[in-house]
Design a protein around this motif. Structure first.
Motif, PDB file in Angstrom:
ATOM      1  N   HIS A  12      -8.593  -3.133  -2.205  1.00 56.48           N
ATOM      2  CA  HIS A  12      -9.329  -2.087  -1.493  1.00 56.48           C
ATOM      3  C   HIS A  12     -10.812  -2.398  -1.396  1.00 56.48           C
ATOM      4  O   HIS A  12     -11.504  -1.858  -0.534  1.00 56.48           O
ATOM      5  CB  HIS A  12      -9.071  -0.722  -2.133  1.00 56.48           C
ATOM      6  N   GLN A  38      -5.353  -6.112   4.526  1.00 59.06           N
ATOM      7  CA  GLN A  38      -5.630  -6.578   3.166  1.00 59.06           C
ATOM      8  C   GLN A  38      -4.371  -6.949   2.397  1.00 59.06           C
ATOM      9  O   GLN A  38      -4.452  -7.371   1.245  1.00 59.06           O
ATOM     10  CB  GLN A  38      -6.445  -5.522   2.394  1.00 59.06           C
ATOM     11  N   CYS A  45       0.857  -1.171   0.000  1.00 61.40           N
ATOM     12  CA  CYS A  45       0.000   0.000   0.000  1.00 61.40           C
ATOM     13  C   CYS A  45       0.901   1.231   0.000  1.00 61.40           C
ATOM     14  O   CYS A  45       0.768   2.101  -0.840  1.00 61.40           O
ATOM     15  CB  CYS A  45      -0.882  -0.024   1.246  1.00 61.40           C
ATOM     16  N   GLU A  73      -2.398  -5.324  -3.376  1.00 63.34           N
ATOM     17  CA  GLU A  73      -1.433  -4.939  -2.354  1.00 63.34           C
ATOM     18  C   GLU A  73      -0.823  -6.187  -1.720  1.00 63.34           C
ATOM     19  O   GLU A  73      -1.543  -7.131  -1.373  1.00 63.34           O
ATOM     20  CB  GLU A  73      -2.119  -4.079  -1.284  1.00 63.34           C
ATOM     21  N   ASP A 115      -3.057  -0.255   5.600  1.00 64.37           N
ATOM     22  CA  ASP A 115      -3.853  -1.341   5.000  1.00 64.37           C
ATOM     23  C   ASP A 115      -3.267  -2.738   5.241  1.00 64.37           C
ATOM     24  O   ASP A 115      -3.205  -3.589   4.343  1.00 64.37           O
ATOM     25  CB  ASP A 115      -4.023  -1.101   3.485  1.00 64.37           C
TER      26      ASP A 115
HETATM   27 MN    MN Z   1      -4.058   0.728   0.307  1.00 66.86          MN
END
Ligand code: MN
Ligand code: PEP
Length: 682
Positions: free
Chosen positions: A613, A653, A443, A639, A650
């Motif tokens: 996302h 994720q 990210c 990512e 982030d």
């Molecule tokens: Mn991100």
């Protein structure tokens, strides 16, 4: 002194021997010529195997009979024949290869034709593109001996069953003999009760099968009136034995294939006590095989821990610390070392993967002994990622959406009569057309080591463009805002070192000079999709733009934003669906998969998807990515982080190395099913 002159009393016998030897060699040469003539006929038909067991049994029987007639040892004659036949096979195999025929593998297994191992060989080799000649042996040890003596190229043995657990004898053989695990296969084991034709289930008093099969059907057998279970060495052999007995009181528990082969009738199907009864098989070879790039792999290890408190825990922590998932752990006795134990572990990943190598280095430091038993494709991962029978995907040509008529409000974005689909070049990479592009990276750029490790990780899984944010649009002003200018240089360096152009997000017009100096593509994030000043400014730059859909933007608004950029003269725009805000709270955003074909109808621009996302959780990223690939996206942006637990942005994720590999395996299967290719892996 050695007198080479023959003595008078042996001269005539020796002359005779020399003459016979000459004849033997001449006869062998003639035999090989005849064998070559048969070989030539066999290689004209690629479906005809080199090995013909019936014919060889006839030849062996004749040799034995003649040996008896002449008072010769059957063992001696048998050994000679074995050598002659082995040489003939090799000659014919060579002919087959030279004539461009299909490659053949000799595979040994325990049991007879129709056994579950026999079916597992068919299933496994269907994906290897090799035809097989299967040889059944009475015991597991005999199969392994045949492999070690080069009588077969591979051996397939059951290692564990979902109802009965580990096959201890096979586990022990794997750890004590010098063989390598090179592949695995899972087979749903459906047991049937098979009777002689005309018999019924209530006539049956005796059920014969392999002891493991009897164990798997214990409750079924107990539920039958006055029926006794009788162990047999193999399920398929039990079926043929029942057929030979031709007694309606005796039935077999076997596969449907074995029942058919033996001419038995199935009176009840699916009789295992557990509904999902599966067996995992391992394919063995004398030496390890080269790893197939981008395929998720698993490694089986044998290690002995030091005899002290906490030693096993330290080993396990070594794997956990480097994010290596253990899929199996089993303790084994160590022959010759009473009351000491070894452990067999299956670990996702393999040599060459940074987390795996690091885990092995750590674990080696706390084990008394560690040996790799094999590194092989992780078929469980492939199955989980791709919910279809793997290896059997038909080649399907998906009809691409028909271009809609030109839209006067969006002259540059919509299809025109003359334009086909646009290709957008980013450094040396082209997005769109028939190719598929993977953009991946963290990210945010966090430090030199993190971005370098991330670049290596994603490159290995086929990424062609490296992503990394340095100006981060965060919901909270107190969250990490990105490294700014310093991060740009780190990103560009990492991209250069791994041969990838880089993409990064621009938040402000003022940063565009700096970004243009270091990056190969400018990203306009969801939050800025309608920042018209920024859109106009990037429209005046000579750098491709990755335009993400705003989280509350309609498809028309996304196309309007692209028109803004193109109207300024920059036609290198790639659109990205990244999830939109809906009432649903289970995911971070709702991935609008339908945007992919709809956008393709309305615009010639390439369309990629960001499942990260939308998902918000790494567990959901791979399935969403595969949906996007199946819907016809031109690429993905995901990512990934070398150490997701340390990610500053982030974190939930971020894909791990193992998930990146899963993504590559699943996506490449879908892409190749429609005749395309997944990016080559370096
Ligand atoms: Mn991100
Ligand atoms: C990103 O890709 O780093 C990002 C912030 O994505 P989005 O603009 O789609 O939220």
């Amino acid at each position: 002194m050695n007198d080479s002159k023959p003595k008078a009393d042996t001269r005539s016998a020796r002359d005779q021997i020399d003459g016979l030897d000459q004849q033997l060699v001449t006869l062998l040469a003639q035999r090989m010529q005849a064998v070559a003539a048969v070989g030539a006929a066999k290689s004209r038909d690629p479906n005809r195997p080199v090995f013909d067991p019936d014919r060889e049994h006839q030849v062996a029987a004749r040799w034995r009979a003649q040996a008896q007639e002449h008072g010769l040892s059957e063992y001696f004659v048998g050994r000679v024949l074995h050598e002659v036949l082995a040489h003939s096979h090799r000659g014919q195999e060579q002919q087959r290869r030279a004539s461009g025929g299909r490659e053949e593998a000799l595979v040994g297994y325990q049991g007879v034709a129709g056994a579950f191992s026999d079916a597992a060989i068919d299933k496994l080799f269907a994906t290897r593109g090799v035809t097989t000649i299967k040889r059944g042996y009475a015991t597991f040890v005999e199969v392994v001996d045949a492999l070690l003596q080069s009588a077969v190229d591979h051996a397939l043995l059951p290692i564990e069953n979902s109802t009965c657990g580990s096959v201890a004898e096979v586990s022990q053989l794997l750890t004590t003999r010098g063989i390598a695990i090179v592949d695995e296969e899972y087979l749903a084991v459906e047991h049937c009760i098979a009777v002689v034709p005309g018999a019924t289930l209530d006539q049956v008093r005796e059920l014969r099968s392999h002891p493991v099969a009897l164990l798997q059907c214990q409750q079924t057998v107990a539920g039958l009136h006055a029926v006794r279970a009788v162990p047999h060495f193999d399920t398929a052999a039990a079926a043929s034995h029942v057929a030979e007995l031709a007694d309606e009181k005796v039935a077999a528990i076997c596969s449907a294939a074995a029942a058919r082969l033996s001419g038995l009738e199935i009176v009840r199907r699916d009789v295992a006590d557990q509904a999902d009864n599966q067996t995992r098989f391992v394919l063995l070879a004398r030496a390890p095989e080269q790893r197939v790039p981008a395929q998720p792999v698993k490694t089986s290890l044998l290690f002995e821990v030091q005899n002290r408190q906490g030693a096993l825990l330290e080993c396990l922590q070594g794997f956990a610390a480097h994010g290596c998932n253990l899929t199996r752990l089993e303790s084994r006795i160590l022959p010759g070392k009473p009351w000491q134990y070894g452990f067999v572990a299956d670990v996702q990943g393999g040599t060459g993967d940074a987390p795996f190598d690091a885990a092995i280095a750590t674990v080696s430091g706390v084990t008394a002994h560690l040996r790799i038993l094999g590194c092989y494709p992780d078929r469980a991962v492939a199955r989980a990622a791709l919910p279809v029978a793997h290896g059997s995907l038909p080649a399907v040509a998906i009809e691409p959406p028909r271009p809609a008529a030109a839209n006067a409000a969006l002259p540059r974005v919509s299809h025109s009569k003359s334009s086909g689909r646009s290709l957008v070049s980013v450094g040396s990479v082209a997005i769109g057309g028939d190719g598929f592009t993977l953009i991946a990276g963290p990210c945010a750029v966090e430090d030199a080591e993190q971005i370098a490790d991330a670049a290596r990780l994603v490159r290995k899984c086929g990424a062609q463009i490296l992503r990394g944010g340095v100006f981060k649009p965060r919901s909270s002003p107190y969250s990490f805002q990105g490294l700014g200018a310093a991060g740009l240089e780190l990103l560009a360096d990492a991209g250069r070192s791994h041969g990838m152009p880089v993409v990064t997000e621009a938040l402000r017009v003022e940063d565009l000079d700096l970004i243009t100096a270091h990056a190969d593509m400018i990203q306009i994030g969801a939050r800025n999709m309608q920042n018209f000043a920024l859109l106009k400014a990037v429209g005046q730059r000579d750098l491709p733009v990755l335009l993400k859909r705003g989280m509350s933007a309609t498809i028309d608004e996304l196309l309007g934003a692209a028109e803004y950029i193109m109207a300024e003269g920059n036609h290198r725009v790639v659109l990205c669906e990244r999830g939109i805000r809906t009432f649903e709270r289970a995911t971070r955003a709702t991935l609008d998969v339908s945007a992919v074909p709809v956008l393709k109808e309305r615009t010639h621009l390439p369309v990629i998807v960001d499942p990260s996302h939308a998902a918000g959780r790494r567990e959901l990223v791979v399935p969403l990515a595969l949906a996007a690939v199946a819907a016809g996206a031109d690429g993905l942006i995901v990512e990934a982080h070398p150490r997701p637990e340390e990610a500053r942005c982030d974190k939930e994720q971020a894909l791990t190395a193992a998930l990146m590999a899963q993504l590559a395996a699943g996506a490449s299967a879908i892409i190749s099913s429609r005749g395309g290719t997944w990016p080559a892996v370096r």
